[in-house]
Motif scaffolding. Structure first.
Motif, PDB file in Angstrom:
ATOM      1  N   ALA A 104       4.592  -7.034   7.297  1.00 49.85           N
ATOM      2  CA  ALA A 104       5.154  -8.107   6.463  1.00 49.85           C
ATOM      3  C   ALA A 104       4.965  -9.467   7.132  1.00 49.85           C
ATOM      4  O   ALA A 104       4.614 -10.459   6.476  1.00 49.85           O
ATOM      5  CB  ALA A 104       6.634  -7.844   6.205  1.00 49.85           C
TER       6      ALA A 104
ATOM      7  N   LEU B 116       5.400 -12.526   4.777  1.00 52.57           N
ATOM      8  CA  LEU B 116       6.477 -12.106   3.875  1.00 52.57           C
ATOM      9  C   LEU B 116       7.798 -11.971   4.619  1.00 52.57           C
ATOM     10  O   LEU B 116       7.829 -11.642   5.805  1.00 52.57           O
ATOM     11  CB  LEU B 116       6.144 -10.753   3.236  1.00 52.57           C
TER      12      LEU B 116
ATOM     13  N   THR C 223       2.606  -7.313  -2.500  1.00 49.29           N
ATOM     14  CA  THR C 223       3.172  -8.666  -2.461  1.00 49.29           C
ATOM     15  C   THR C 223       2.395  -9.505  -1.451  1.00 49.29           C
ATOM     16  O   THR C 223       2.317  -9.153  -0.275  1.00 49.29           O
ATOM     17  CB  THR C 223       4.667  -8.631  -2.066  1.00 49.29           C
TER      18      THR C 223
ATOM     19  N   LYS D  14       2.841 -13.062  -1.351  1.00 46.55           N
ATOM     20  CA  LYS D  14       3.671 -14.206  -0.953  1.00 46.55           C
ATOM     21  C   LYS D  14       5.089 -14.007  -1.488  1.00 46.55           C
ATOM     22  O   LYS D  14       5.302 -13.313  -2.479  1.00 46.55           O
ATOM     23  CB  LYS D  14       3.086 -15.517  -1.485  1.00 46.55           C
TER      24      LYS D  14
ATOM     25  N   CYS E 241       8.842 -12.546  -0.926  1.00 46.90           N
ATOM     26  CA  CYS E 241       9.681 -11.658  -0.126  1.00 46.90           C
ATOM     27  C   CYS E 241       9.857 -10.289  -0.771  1.00 46.90           C
ATOM     28  O   CYS E 241       9.501 -10.072  -1.930  1.00 46.90           O
ATOM     29  CB  CYS E 241      11.053 -12.298   0.091  1.00 46.90           C
TER      30      CYS E 241
ATOM     31  N   ASP F 207      10.435  -6.848  -5.249  1.00 45.10           N
ATOM     32  CA  ASP F 207       9.434  -7.704  -4.612  1.00 45.10           C
ATOM     33  C   ASP F 207       9.030  -8.850  -5.532  1.00 45.10           C
ATOM     34  O   ASP F 207       9.370  -8.862  -6.717  1.00 45.10           O
ATOM     35  CB  ASP F 207       8.200  -6.885  -4.203  1.00 45.10           C
TER      36      ASP F 207
END
Length: 292
Positions: free
Chosen positions: A165, A170, A204, A206, A208, A226
């Motif tokens: 992440a 992220l 994902t 960009k 969180c 997400d």
């Protein structure tokens, strides 16, 4: 025409039996028993005539063909994933061999190649493990239960995905309330959370990933949300179809969410999906706590 005549004969048999049955009052006990068995035998034969070919042959053949096509697609996709991983590993091994045989090998290049081999080996191992686990879960009707510390499992899974992440920029945000132990299978619940979080991070680029856990009535609620690519409405039903991949460019073989669904079912729970294309996806799991 043959099927119509067949069914007419069946109905004639049944009507005849009803007429015959109405005249049984004059028979003694032995004769009534004999007549009863005759009626049952002829009735079953008539029922078979009526229900035979209830599903049109062409429709049945079409369904069988559809299943065969899905099976072929699944084998093709899985084989493609396996070949990709093996190809990357072989290429990296060849380059590594060439680099090591140089008079002045580049240590940095060697490390990169080792990392590539390690990454694709782990991915290959993960895919094989997923297939084996999927096969095992398909045969399971129930599972052994024990005390499950869901918050601890979530925290461990978050740590596992923290580095990936971070590399993607992220944030993984957790909101875990104080909850009781849940009665379930710890390893399966760990797999459930890991698959959902892994998918959320994978899809994902960009924003969180949010993970929440709380007690709702008599259920344990686990939420994974997400801000990723999202899913088209018509594709949501395909999520839990074995070996179905919505994005062929992403690694995986399409059994992760199928495994999640099976795990939730084994715990008598529910899994709900909400998604908007380009906005993100949210999975909500409810599993009975069953105080222990």
């Amino acid at each position: 025409m043959g099927i119509i005549i067949q069914k007419m004969m069946g109905w004639v048999f049944i009507v005849g039996l009803l007429i015959f049955f109405s005249g049984l009052s004059s028979l003694n006990l032995a004769e009534k028993l004999l007549a009863f068995f005759v009626i049952i035998s002829i009735g079953l034969f008539a029922l078979r005539l009526i229900t035979k070919d209830l599903i049109p042959r062409d429709k049945l053949e079409m369904e069988i063909k559809k299943v065969d096509e899905l099976k072929s697609d699944a084998i093709r996709d899985v084989s493609h994933e396996f070949r990709n991983n093996i190809s990357f590993i072989f290429n990296a091994v060849g380059l590594l061999k060439d680099e090591v045989e140089k008079s002045s090998p580049d240590k940095r290049r060697i490390r990169e190649l080792f990392n590539t081999i390690s990454m694709y080996s782990r991915r290959f191992e993960s895919q094989i493990s997923s297939i084996l686990q999927f096969g095992m879960l398909e045969r399971m009707e129930d599972t052994e239960k024990e005390k499950v510390d869901v918050p601890a499992i979530i925290n461990n899974v978050v740590k596992e995905h923290g580095e990936v992440a971070k590399e993607k920029g992220l944030k993984i945000i957790t909101k875990i309330e104080k909850v009781p132990y849940m009665l379930g299978n710890s390893e399966l619940i760990r797999t459930l959370v890991r698959n959902l979080v892994s998918n959320a991070v994978k899809f994902t680029d960009k924003g969180c990933v949010r993970i929440a856990c709380k007690k709702q009535d008599n259920d344990m609620m686990i939420l994974v949300e997400d801000t990723g690519v999202g899913i088209k409405k018509e594709n949501i039903e395909k999520l839990f179809r074995p070996y179905s991949k919505l994005d062929p460019l992403k690694d995986g073989i399409g059994v992760g969410l199928v495994i999640c669904k099976k795990i939730v079912n084994l715990h008598k729970g529910t899994i709900k999906v909400e998604s908007k294309l380009g906005k993100g996806t949210k999975f909500t799991i409810l599993i009975p706590i069953r105080a222990c």
